[in-house]
Design an enzyme around this catalytic site. Structure first.
Site, PDB file in Angstrom:
ATOM      1  N   GLY A  21     -12.331  73.037  69.586  1.00 44.75           N
ATOM      2  CA  GLY A  21     -11.526  71.909  69.144  1.00 44.75           C
ATOM      3  C   GLY A  21     -10.269  71.783  69.967  1.00 44.75           C
ATOM      4  N   PHE A  23      -7.156  73.025  69.585  1.00 43.67           N
ATOM      5  CA  PHE A  23      -6.622  74.342  69.937  1.00 43.67           C
ATOM      6  C   PHE A  23      -7.311  75.438  69.122  1.00 43.67           C
ATOM      7  CE2 PHE A  23      -4.021  74.901  66.127  1.00 43.67           C
ATOM      8  CZ  PHE A  23      -3.836  73.602  65.703  1.00 43.67           C
ATOM      9  N   LYS A  39     -13.314  81.645  63.489  1.00 41.45           N
ATOM     10  CA  LYS A  39     -12.522  80.538  64.021  1.00 41.45           C
ATOM     11  C   LYS A  39     -11.100  81.040  64.241  1.00 41.45           C
ATOM     12  CE  LYS A  39     -11.128  75.757  63.107  1.00 41.45           C
ATOM     13  NZ  LYS A  39     -11.234  74.598  62.189  1.00 41.45           N
ATOM     14  N   ASP A 145     -11.575  64.394  57.088  1.00 44.55           N
ATOM     15  CA  ASP A 145     -12.260  64.371  58.387  1.00 44.55           C
ATOM     16  C   ASP A 145     -13.769  64.501  58.194  1.00 44.55           C
ATOM     17  OD1 ASP A 145     -12.447  64.165  61.126  1.00 44.55           O
ATOM     18  OD2 ASP A 145     -12.217  66.321  61.468  1.00 44.55           O
TER      19      ASP A 145
END
Length: 792
Positions: A21, A23, A39, A145
């Site tokens: 993504g 960052f 992640k 999102d």
């Protein structure tokens, strides 16, 4: 060594990068058969100081949110193994379960899904994502999102399909109260609600809009509002839409923007479900955020419960052979098959009397039953019920196909330039057209298979009934033999009894002869008739057995045909459909998205002109010129008529055998009952007329006469002539109870004495006869015979 370069932590080995993504980076780690997704923040192009406080806050918030969530449709947080304790991280590391089946975007990008997914998959995706959003909102979390890339697939043995959809990436999620209003700009542009794009105040209803967009794309393969436009462009037009308008598209001919209240026709869901989801999408895609989702009931909008209600409906999909089309209807536990037939007659024009309703396995739907017997939610086929004509089973001819507008435009404008986005959509519609026509033709073949399976089932059922007929015939034959031997035995005994009587005895027949002899003669006549019936039934059984075996052989040969009817056409259609898949895949790989026309050596929608033309030709041949298929359908119709011609006689034969058996058994029981009555009558209440003036009463044990004076004493038989056994005791008892008076007339005395001797001789003869029957005959219940008082 930089942390990013470390590939092992204890027993854990870095497998690969799953996603990158702005960052953040997600990597997969493996320990034997165990996997975990991590992640963490990526620092190649950014230092910790360059990460804003807002970004650090959002990162930490995602980790904290994931730790407290627990729902099957939200990706699960897992505790970071101790082996990773040495991992350096400026920001918290998020450890999650690994969903190994990819994401929804990968599913949508498959060429076969270019116009949406199949109905069962649509149901699962929309239900799982709705459940995830509903859960997050209950936890006061707005995702913000929601998009296909953030919906992943995971194995799950707890669901019938084995796959479950999960929501991931809560990096943009925000904790809100139900009344909270925010105005931060986050998320992926194409799936954002208008209020987020305009950077105005918003609530959790932004997820409703995104859910509506994703659902529309799952159903049709494209987003609902001008998918080739940028968000700024399409929102300028969409903000003018009405409540019931759920999509907008650009006319292929003149470029005019058209709003529609219906989903695009190019989809794979049933018509009834399509109508229901169109109503649901009105709430999800409402422009006004205050009205979006519908009325709030018990803390949640009605659109969530409405979707559950829609998917809980029993929707039956039907293929009507005569009209070469699919239909769909909502049924419930009270819907009768007759009602379903009425609906089909209304929509397809096929008379209810001429409808044969078959399940995919060939079972016939009972006209007097309920329609929910055909509802099969787990049915692998897209059709739950086949409607065939009862007569004139043929391939429908002159059936016009549905050709999408983009395909018509392609065929008419072969040399005109076409924008790249339009080429992709045209190619998708070409695939849809060929796929749908191939699916309909397969439904035709499947209806043939269902009919063949039905005939096999009917022949097996009739064969089973015929086996029962043979077994019943064997039982009837055995019953006949038993009855015949019983009648012969009784006839022989009567003959012997009559032969043992003197001429004087014959003038005074015992009750056994008087009562039973005519009954026996009558039953012998009836038995002759039943024997003839048995012979006829056996002959009918042999004839029907041969006919049934011949039909079953022919049906089995039809079933064993190596090349099923229509197989060659299906193979040719599949080859052309594959060409469409390849063309679309090539267009998606094309990097020059701004090309306005096909270039030499580059994939183009025009490459599908020839395959589509050829497909139409093959379809025409398959439906209008396939004499082999029609002949096999005629054969099935002939087999059906032959089975119908055998079914009624076989069932009638079965009934006739049962009736004959009942009659023979009834004759046997009646004969035995009469014989028992006669024997009991002789033993316990022997009473028959000797002459005009005399009557014997065994109950009194004396001979009475109208002229006999009171107190007269009967004359006793000399001891040498008195019979022994029970008869002797009866006579002695009668003598002891008799009056001591003497007769006034010598003649009367002599006559009474003679009568007394005759009675005792008759009883003795009957007793000997009974003893003979007891020792030789097996046709009676001798316990009842020897204890008549208990039976009568």
């Amino acid at each position: 060594m930089k942390p990013e370069e470390i590939t092992t932590y204890g027993s854990w080995v870095k497998d690969r990068v799953l996603g990158v993504g702005g960052f953040g980076i997600v990597t997969l780690w493996r320990k034997q058969d165990e996997y975990i997704a991590l992640k963490k923040c990526r620092w190649e192009n950014v230092s910790f100081d360059q990460v804003t406080a807002k970004q650090r806050e959002r990162w930490t918030l995602e980790v904290n949110i994931m730790k407290r969530l627990n729902h099957p449709n939200v990706v699960r947080f897992v505790q970071l193994p101790e082996d990773f304790s040495s991992m350096r991280a400026e920001l918290p590391v998020l450890s999650m379960e690994y969903c190994s089946l990819g994401d929804l975007r990968q599913v949508l990008n498959k060429p076969e899904n270019c116009c949406g997914l199949q109905e069962p998959e649509v149901r699962r995706i929309m239900t799982d994502v709705k459940n995830a959003i509903s859960y997050l909102h209950k936890e006061r979390i707005t995702h913000r999102d929601l998009k296909p890339e953030n919906i992943v697939l995971q194995h799950d043995d707890n669901v019938p399909e084995g796959v479950i959809y999960k929501l991931i990436d809560l990096g943009y999620a925000k904790v809100l109260d139900h009344s909270s209003i925010c105005n931060s700009f986050v998320g992926t542009l194409q799936y954002l609600a208008p209020e987020l794009l305009y950077n105005t105040e918003y609530t959790s209803s932004v997820d409703y809009w995104s859910l509506g967009l994703v659902s529309h794309e799952v159903i049709t393969g494209v987003r609902p509002f001008l998918p080739n436009f940028t968000p700024a462009q399409w929102m300028m037009h969409v903000r003018k839409k009405k409540f019931d308008e759920i999509c907008a598209y650009q006319n292929v001919a003149d470029g005019k923007i058209i709003f529609s209240t219906e989903l695009f026709k190019e989809n794979y869901i049933s018509d009834y479900l399509k109508e229901q989801l169109e109503k649901w999408l009105r709430y999800a895609l409402e422009w006004d955020p205050k009205m979006r989702g519908g009325e709030v009931v018990n803390g949640k909008p009605i659109m969530f419960d409405l979707l559950d209600t829609i998917f809980n409906k029993k929707i039956v999909t039907v293929f009507c052979l005569a009209k070469y089309r699919r239909l769909s209807y909502e049924i419930d536990s009270a819907t009768a098959v007759s009602t379903l037939k009425t609906w089909i007659e209304r929509d397809a024009g096929q008379s209810a009397c001429d409808q044969l309703l078959l399940l995919p396995d060939g079972d016939v739907l009972d006209d007097t039953g309920l329609a929910d017997a055909c509802w099969q939610p787990s049915c692998e086929n897209d059709v739950m019920l086949y409607v065939l004509p009862k007569t004139h089973l043929r391939i429908p001819v002159n059936v016009q196909p549905y050709i999408p507008d983009f395909v018509k435009f392609l065929l008419k404008s072969v040399k005109e330039p076409m924008e790249f986005a339009l080429q992709r959509r045209t190619c998708a519609h070409c695939i849809y057209f060929m796929d749908q026509e191939l699916s309909l033709y397969r439904n035709l073949i499947d209806s043939y298979g269902a009919k063949l399976s039905s005939l096999i089932g009917q022949s097996d059922k009739l064969t089973s009934i015929h086996r029962e007929v043979i077994a019943k015939l064997e039982r009837l034959r055995a019953t006949h033999d038993f009855a015949r031997r019983s009648l012969e035995k009784d006839a022989n005994l009567l003959k012997e009894t009559k032969a043992s009587l003197s001429i004087d005895d014959m003038s005074h027949k015992p009750p056994l002869l008087i009562h039973y002899e005519p009954i026996l003669m009558n039953q012998q006549k009836k038995f002759v008739s039943e024997t003839q019936i048995l012979i006829e039934l056996e002959e009918k059984s042999r004839v029907l057995g041969r006919r049934l075996a011949d039909i079953k052989r022919k049906v089995s040969l039809q079933h064993k045909i190596l090349i099923k009817p229509g197989t060659n056409w299906v193979q040719e259609m599949q080859a052309l459909l594959k060409a469409g898949y390849n063309c679309l895949a090539g267009l998606r790989r094309e990097k020059d998205h701004h090309s306005s026309s096909a270039r030499a050596g580059k994939p183009s929608a025009y490459d599908l002109c020839k395959p589509v033309y050829n497909f139409l030709k093959i379809r025409d041949k398959a439906l209008n010129n396939d004499e082999n298929f029609n002949q096999q359908l005629r054969d099935l119709e002939a087999f059906d008529e032959e089975l119908a011609g055998v079914e009624t006689p076989v069932k009638q034969l079965q009934q006739n055998i049962s009736d004959s058996w009942d009659r023979v058994v009834a004759m046997q029981l009646a004969r035995q009952q009469e014989l028992w009555k006669c024997c009991n009558f002789t033993r316990t209440s022997l009473s028959f007329q000797i002459g005009p003036d005399y009557k014997v009463s065994s109950h009194q044990g004396t001979v009475s006469s109208v002229n006999r004076p009171d107190n007269s004493e009967p004359v006793k038989r000399p001891a040498a002539s008195v019979p022994t056994g029970g008869d002797q005791r009866s006579v002695d008892n009668a003598s002891s109870r008799s009056d001591s008076s003497s007769l006034h007339s010598g003649d009367l005395l002599t006559e009474n004495e003679s009568l007394r001797y005759f009675v005792m001789d008759s009883m003795s003869s009957v007793h000997r006869c009974l003893q003979t029957i007891k020792s030789e005959s097996k046709s009676m219940d001798w316990n009842s015979l020897l204890n008549p008082e208990k039976e009568f």
